[in-house]
Scaffold this motif. Structure first.
Motif, PDB file in Angstrom:
ATOM      1  N   LEU A 111       0.818  -1.211   0.000  1.00  0.00           N
ATOM      2  CA  LEU A 111       0.000   0.000   0.000  1.00  0.00           C
ATOM      3  C   LEU A 111       0.857   1.269   0.000  1.00  0.00           C
ATOM      4  CD1 LEU A 111      -2.822   1.251   0.096  1.00  0.00           C
ATOM      5  CD2 LEU A 111      -2.740   1.095   2.579  1.00  0.00           C
ATOM      6  N   ALA A 112       1.941   1.256   0.770  1.00  0.00           N
ATOM      7  CA  ALA A 112       2.784   2.460   0.848  1.00  0.00           C
ATOM      8  C   ALA A 112       3.391   2.762  -0.525  1.00  0.00           C
ATOM      9  CB  ALA A 112       3.876   2.260   1.887  1.00  0.00           C
ATOM     10  N   GLU A 113       3.829   1.708  -1.230  1.00  0.00           N
ATOM     11  CA  GLU A 113       4.394   1.897  -2.581  1.00  0.00           C
ATOM     12  C   GLU A 113       3.361   2.547  -3.508  1.00  0.00           C
ATOM     13  OE1 GLU A 113       6.706   2.234  -5.256  1.00  0.00           O
ATOM     14  OE2 GLU A 113       7.613   0.348  -4.601  1.00  0.00           O
ATOM     15  N   ALA A 114       2.141   1.994  -3.482  1.00  0.00           N
ATOM     16  CA  ALA A 114       1.106   2.517  -4.388  1.00  0.00           C
ATOM     17  C   ALA A 114       0.753   3.960  -4.017  1.00  0.00           C
ATOM     18  CB  ALA A 114      -0.126   1.620  -4.331  1.00  0.00           C
ATOM     19  N   ALA A 115       0.696   4.244  -2.713  1.00  0.00           N
ATOM     20  CA  ALA A 115       0.351   5.607  -2.279  1.00  0.00           C
ATOM     21  C   ALA A 115       1.409   6.597  -2.757  1.00  0.00           C
ATOM     22  CB  ALA A 115       0.228   5.648  -0.756  1.00  0.00           C
ATOM     23  N   VAL A 116       2.684   6.200  -2.661  1.00  0.00           N
ATOM     24  CA  VAL A 116       3.763   7.103  -3.083  1.00  0.00           C
ATOM     25  C   VAL A 116       3.784   7.247  -4.612  1.00  0.00           C
ATOM     26  CG1 VAL A 116       6.297   7.321  -3.200  1.00  0.00           C
ATOM     27  CG2 VAL A 116       5.175   6.848  -1.021  1.00  0.00           C
ATOM     28  N   CYS A 117       3.509   6.147  -5.319  1.00  0.00           N
ATOM     29  CA  CYS A 117       3.448   6.247  -6.796  1.00  0.00           C
ATOM     30  C   CYS A 117       2.382   7.273  -7.200  1.00  0.00           C
ATOM     31  CB  CYS A 117       3.116   4.893  -7.413  1.00  0.00           C
ATOM     32  SG  CYS A 117       4.502   3.770  -7.466  1.00  0.00           S
ATOM     33  N   ILE A 118       1.261   7.276  -6.499  1.00  0.00           N
ATOM     34  CA  ILE A 118       0.219   8.271  -6.788  1.00  0.00           C
ATOM     35  C   ILE A 118       0.731   9.662  -6.388  1.00  0.00           C
ATOM     36  CG2 ILE A 118      -2.081   9.084  -6.092  1.00  0.00           C
ATOM     37  CD1 ILE A 118      -2.979   6.164  -6.022  1.00  0.00           C
ATOM     38  N   GLY A 119       1.343   9.717  -5.218  1.00  0.00           N
ATOM     39  CA  GLY A 119       1.878  10.998  -4.725  1.00  0.00           C
ATOM     40  C   GLY A 119       2.835  11.653  -5.714  1.00  0.00           C
ATOM     41  N   GLN A 120       3.637  10.815  -6.402  1.00  0.00           N
ATOM     42  CA  GLN A 120       4.609  11.363  -7.366  1.00  0.00           C
ATOM     43  C   GLN A 120       3.933  12.110  -8.512  1.00  0.00           C
ATOM     44  OE1 GLN A 120       6.504   7.736  -8.407  1.00  0.00           O
ATOM     45  NE2 GLN A 120       8.014   7.822  -6.752  1.00  0.00           N
ATOM     46  N   LYS A 121       2.679  11.804  -8.760  1.00  0.00           N
ATOM     47  CA  LYS A 121       1.976  12.454  -9.881  1.00  0.00           C
ATOM     48  C   LYS A 121       1.256  13.728  -9.429  1.00  0.00           C
ATOM     49  CE  LYS A 121       0.965  10.325 -13.432  1.00  0.00           C
ATOM     50  NZ  LYS A 121       1.564  10.367 -14.780  1.00  0.00           N
ATOM     51  N   LEU A 122       1.309  14.039  -8.129  1.00  0.00           N
ATOM     52  CA  LEU A 122       0.555  15.191  -7.621  1.00  0.00           C
ATOM     53  C   LEU A 122       1.485  16.342  -7.249  1.00  0.00           C
ATOM     54  CD1 LEU A 122      -1.786  13.169  -5.210  1.00  0.00           C
ATOM     55  CD2 LEU A 122      -2.491  14.238  -7.356  1.00  0.00           C
ATOM     56  N   LYS A 123       0.983  17.569  -7.385  1.00  0.00           N
ATOM     57  CA  LYS A 123       1.759  18.736  -6.934  1.00  0.00           C
ATOM     58  C   LYS A 123       1.718  18.764  -5.409  1.00  0.00           C
ATOM     59  CE  LYS A 123       1.745  21.523 -10.938  1.00  0.00           C
ATOM     60  NZ  LYS A 123       0.487  21.299 -11.678  1.00  0.00           N
ATOM     61  N   LEU A 124       2.664  19.471  -4.793  1.00  0.00           N
ATOM     62  CA  LEU A 124       2.838  19.368  -3.348  1.00  0.00           C
ATOM     63  C   LEU A 124       1.556  19.545  -2.518  1.00  0.00           C
ATOM     64  CD1 LEU A 124       4.881  18.622  -1.233  1.00  0.00           C
ATOM     65  CD2 LEU A 124       5.454  21.026  -1.000  1.00  0.00           C
ATOM     66  N   PRO A 125       0.742  20.598  -2.742  1.00  0.00           N
ATOM     67  CA  PRO A 125      -0.437  20.729  -1.864  1.00  0.00           C
ATOM     68  C   PRO A 125      -1.381  19.527  -1.978  1.00  0.00           C
ATOM     69  CG  PRO A 125      -0.169  22.659  -3.290  1.00  0.00           C
ATOM     70  CD  PRO A 125       0.845  21.674  -3.709  1.00  0.00           C
ATOM     71  N   GLU A 126      -1.628  19.087  -3.211  1.00  0.00           N
ATOM     72  CA  GLU A 126      -2.531  17.927  -3.385  1.00  0.00           C
ATOM     73  C   GLU A 126      -1.890  16.659  -2.823  1.00  0.00           C
ATOM     74  OE1 GLU A 126      -1.950  19.572  -6.678  1.00  0.00           O
ATOM     75  OE2 GLU A 126      -3.468  20.995  -5.956  1.00  0.00           O
ATOM     76  N   ARG A 127      -0.568  16.597  -2.999  1.00  0.00           N
ATOM     77  CA  ARG A 127       0.127  15.411  -2.486  1.00  0.00           C
ATOM     78  C   ARG A 127      -0.031  15.325  -0.970  1.00  0.00           C
ATOM     79  NH1 ARG A 127       5.309  15.712  -4.778  1.00  0.00           N
ATOM     80  NH2 ARG A 127       6.370  16.374  -2.904  1.00  0.00           N
ATOM     81  N   ARG A 128       0.104  16.471  -0.321  1.00  0.00           N
ATOM     82  CA  ARG A 128      -0.024  16.460   1.148  1.00  0.00           C
ATOM     83  C   ARG A 128      -1.432  16.049   1.553  1.00  0.00           C
ATOM     84  NH1 ARG A 128       3.431  21.578   2.306  1.00  0.00           N
ATOM     85  NH2 ARG A 128       5.446  20.579   2.618  1.00  0.00           N
ATOM     86  N   THR A 129      -2.427  16.582   0.839  1.00  0.00           N
ATOM     87  CA  THR A 129      -3.818  16.213   1.162  1.00  0.00           C
ATOM     88  C   THR A 129      -3.985  14.706   1.014  1.00  0.00           C
ATOM     89  OG1 THR A 129      -4.446  18.302   0.203  1.00  0.00           O
ATOM     90  CG2 THR A 129      -6.230  16.744   0.563  1.00  0.00           C
ATOM     91  N   TRP A 130      -3.452  14.185  -0.072  1.00  0.00           N
ATOM     92  CA  TRP A 130      -3.556  12.737  -0.333  1.00  0.00           C
ATOM     93  C   TRP A 130      -2.870  11.932   0.766  1.00  0.00           C
ATOM     94  CZ3 TRP A 130      -5.442   8.464  -1.709  1.00  0.00           C
ATOM     95  CH2 TRP A 130      -4.676   7.357  -2.061  1.00  0.00           C
ATOM     96  N   TYR A 131      -1.665  12.324   1.112  1.00  0.00           N
ATOM     97  CA  TYR A 131      -0.917  11.573   2.132  1.00  0.00           C
ATOM     98  C   TYR A 131      -1.621  11.659   3.492  1.00  0.00           C
ATOM     99  CZ  TYR A 131       3.142  10.837  -0.961  1.00  0.00           C
ATOM    100  OH  TYR A 131       3.979  10.428  -1.973  1.00  0.00           O
ATOM    101  N   ARG A 132      -2.222  12.823   3.769  1.00  0.00           N
ATOM    102  CA  ARG A 132      -2.922  12.941   5.063  1.00  0.00           C
ATOM    103  C   ARG A 132      -4.105  11.968   5.128  1.00  0.00           C
ATOM    104  NH1 ARG A 132      -2.229  18.728   4.680  1.00  0.00           N
ATOM    105  NH2 ARG A 132      -0.276  19.110   5.772  1.00  0.00           N
ATOM    106  N   GLN A 133      -4.716  11.728   3.967  1.00  0.00           N
ATOM    107  CA  GLN A 133      -5.860  10.790   3.955  1.00  0.00           C
ATOM    108  C   GLN A 133      -5.395   9.353   4.190  1.00  0.00           C
ATOM    109  OE1 GLN A 133      -7.770  11.167   0.143  1.00  0.00           O
ATOM    110  NE2 GLN A 133      -8.201  13.326   0.484  1.00  0.00           N
TER     111      GLN A 133
END
Ligand code: GLC
Length: 438
Positions: A111-133
Motif C-alpha cells: 500500500l505504501a508503494e502505491a500511495a507514493v506512486c500516486i503521490g509522485q503524480k501530484l503537486k505538493l499541496p494535493e500530495r499532502r492532502t492525499w498523504y494525510r488521507q
C-alpha cells in the motif's frame, strides 16, 4: 503492436474489471477485491485517472480491521458469492469491520508503494492532502504487522497462511506443507486417489486448466489451514504458539522493508513523526534480512519460524532483496549473476517464478515456473535503484513484448511465452500501462 495499441488494450481490461470503487483482478475467476492486486492496479490507474487510483486505495482501507490489519480480500456483497464470505466468516473476529465481509489474513504490504506512486503524480499541496488521507490507516497497518506478527521483535514478519505471501504455491510453502502440515486424513485422500472430489468444488479449475493451478491435494490442505485459522478467530496470539505452518517469508519481508521507506517519505511530507518504537522495529527489519542469507549458496531464502531453518528452495523471491533496496552492492551483484544465468532465471521470457534448475520448475504451474508481470515490475524497480539500468531496460522491454504477443494474461510460460491462468488480468494490464508510461 505499438505502445498506443497496447495501452488501449490495457485500458479496456481495467475498464471491464472496474466495479466503480475498486477493481476485480479478473471477472470470472477473482470476483472480489484483493490487497496487493489493488495496489498494482492503482499504480497503473494513476496514469489514466488519478482520482480513480486514489479511490482504489481508499476502498482497501474500508476493509481495515480495528486492530490495523488489512485483509487480503474484501468480498463482493453479491449473493452468488455468499459461500466465499462464509468460508472465512470474518464476523467471528471482534476486530473485523461490520460494513464489509473480508478474509482474516493479509497480503504483501504494497500500500505504501502505491500511495507514493500516486503521490509522485501530484503537486505538493494535493500530495499532502492525499498523504494525510492515507497515512493514518497505513501507519496502523505497519504497526499491526509488527505487533501481531513479530511478537519477539526479531524484525521479520511471520505469515500464517501461504495466501498471505501472494505467491500461493511457491516451493518453500509447499515443502513446509508436506513436512509439517499434512493432516493424516489428507494423506489418506492422496493415497486412495480421492482428491478428485475437490475439483467438484474448486472454482479456479473451472476457469483454468488444472495443470496450470495447484494440485487438488494442496488445495484441500490450504482449505484445511483456513479452517484452523478460523477456529482461532484469526487471533495471532492463539495461532502463533500452536501452528507449525509459519514462515518468515522472503518476498513479504522485502516488500515490507521497501514499504517502511515509503511510509517515512509520506510522514516527512506531512510533517508527522513516526513513533520511535516503530522506527526501531523498522530498523531491525533491515538488519534481519541478512539472517535469511545463506553463505554456502550465496542466496536469500524464506525461513521456517518454528525450526528457524532456512528453506533452501530458490524462487522469484530470491531476487526481491533488490527491491527491498537495503542489501549491499556486493550482494546485489551476486543476485544479478543468478538473473543472468541462462540455466536459472535468464529464460527466453523472464523472469520465471522459480529458476529452471529447481526440482519444482514447471513452466505452466502458477507460482512454480511461469513469469508474472508484477514480480517483473518489482525487480525492474530494484534493478534501477542499484544502477543496473541495462538489465532493468531489457526486462521492461521483454515484459512489454511478452504482453503484446500473448495478451493480458495472469501468467506466462517462461520458455514459450504461452499465456496461462486468467485472461484480462488487471495487474498485468495496469503494470503494462506503468511500464510504458514510466
Ligand atoms: C492468486 C494469486 C494472488 C492474487 C490473487 C488475485 O491467488 O496467487 O497473488 O492476489 O490470485 O489475483
Amino acid at each position: 503492436m505499438n505502445d498506443e495499441e497496447l495501452l488501449e488494450k490495457a485500458q479496456a481490461v481495467l475498464k471491464q474489471n472496474d466495479r466503480h470503487k475498486w477493481t476485480v483482478p479478473a471477472g470470472d475467476l477473482y470476483p472480489h477485491q484483493w490487497l496487493w492486486d489493488s495496489c498494482f492496479i492503482a499504480i497503473g490507474l494513476r496514469h489514466l485517472n488519478i482520482e480513480r487510483a486514489q479511490t482504489e486505495l481508499r476502498s482497501l482501507l474500508c476493509g481495515q480491521w480495528s486492530n490495523g490489519m488489512l485483509p487480503n480480500m474484501i468480498f463482493s456483497s453479491e449473493n452468488e458469492h455468499r459461500q466465499h464470505r462464509e468460508l472465512w466468516r470474518s464476523y467471528i473476529s471482534p476486530y473485523a469491520p461490520h460494513k464489509v465481509a473480508t478474509s482474516g489474513i493479509t497480503q504483501p504490504p504494497l500500500l505504501a508503494e502505491a500511495a507514493v506512486c500516486i503521490g509522485q503524480k501530484l503537486k505538493l499541496p494535493e500530495r499532502r492532502t492525499w498523504y494525510r488521507q492515507i497515512y493514518p490507516g497505513l501507519l496502523r497497518y505497519h504497526e499491526w504487522l509488527y505487533a501481531d506478527r513479530d511478537p519477539h521483535g526479531e524484525g521479520l514478519i511471520i505469515l500464517i497462511h501461504p495466501y498471505e505471501s501472494g505467491l500461493d504455491n511457491s516451493p518453500p510453502w509447499i515443502s513446509e506443507l508436506r513436512k509439517h502440515n499434512f493432516p493424516w486424513w489428507i494423506g489418506l485422500i492422496e493415497k486412495l486417489h480421492l482428491d478428485g472430489v475437490a475439483s467438484l468444488v474448486r472454482r479456479d479449475t473451472r476457469h483454468v486448466p488444472p495443470e496450470q493451478r495447484m494440485s487438488n491435494v494442496e488445495a484441500i490442505a490450504y482449505w484445511a489451514a483456513i479452517h484452523r485459522l478460523r477456529r482461532k478467530a484469526y487471533n495471532s496470539e492463539a495461532i502463533l504458539p500452536r501452528s507449525l505452518f509459519l514462515l518468515e517469508d522472503l518476498a513479504f519481508n522485502c516488500i515490507l522493508i521497501r514499504a517502511n521507506v515509503h511510509l517515512q517519505t509520506i510522514a516527512k511530507d506531512i510533517g508527522h513523526t513516526i513513533p520511535e518504537n516503530l522506527l526501531q522495529k523498522m530498523q531491525r527489519s533491515k538488519l534481519a534480512l541478512e539472517q535469511l542469507w545463506d553463505e554456502s549458496t550465496s542466496q536469500y531464502y524464506s525461513r521456517s519460524f518454528v525450526g528457524h531453518k532456512l528453506i533452501t528452495e530458490p524462487t522469484i523471491a530470491t531476487l526481491l532483496p533488490l527491491y527491498a533496496g537495503n542489501i549491499s552492492k556486493e550482494r546485489a551483484e551476486q543476485l544479478i549473476k543468478l538473473l543472468r544465468d541462462k540455466k536459472k532465471f535468464a529464460l527466453k521470457w523472464p523472469i520465471p517464478s522459480v529458476p529452471q534448475t529447481s526440482s519444482f520448475f514447471n513452466p505452466f504451474k502458477y507460482w512454480q515456473g511461469p513469469t508474472w508481470i508484477n514480480t517483473n515490475w518489482l525487480i525492474i524497480d530494484g534493478l534501477k535503484r542499484y544502477g543496473f539500468n541495462k538489465e532493468a531496460e531489457e526486462l521492461r522491454s521483454k515484459s512489454l513484448e511478452l504482453v503484446a504477443n500473448s495478451g493480458m494474461y495472469e501468467y506466462f510460460n517462461p520458455l514459450t511465452g504461452q499465456p496461462s491462468g486468467a485472461s484480462n488480468f488487471s495487474w498485468t494490464a495496469a503494470l503494462t500501462i506503468d511500464l510504458i508510461k514510466s
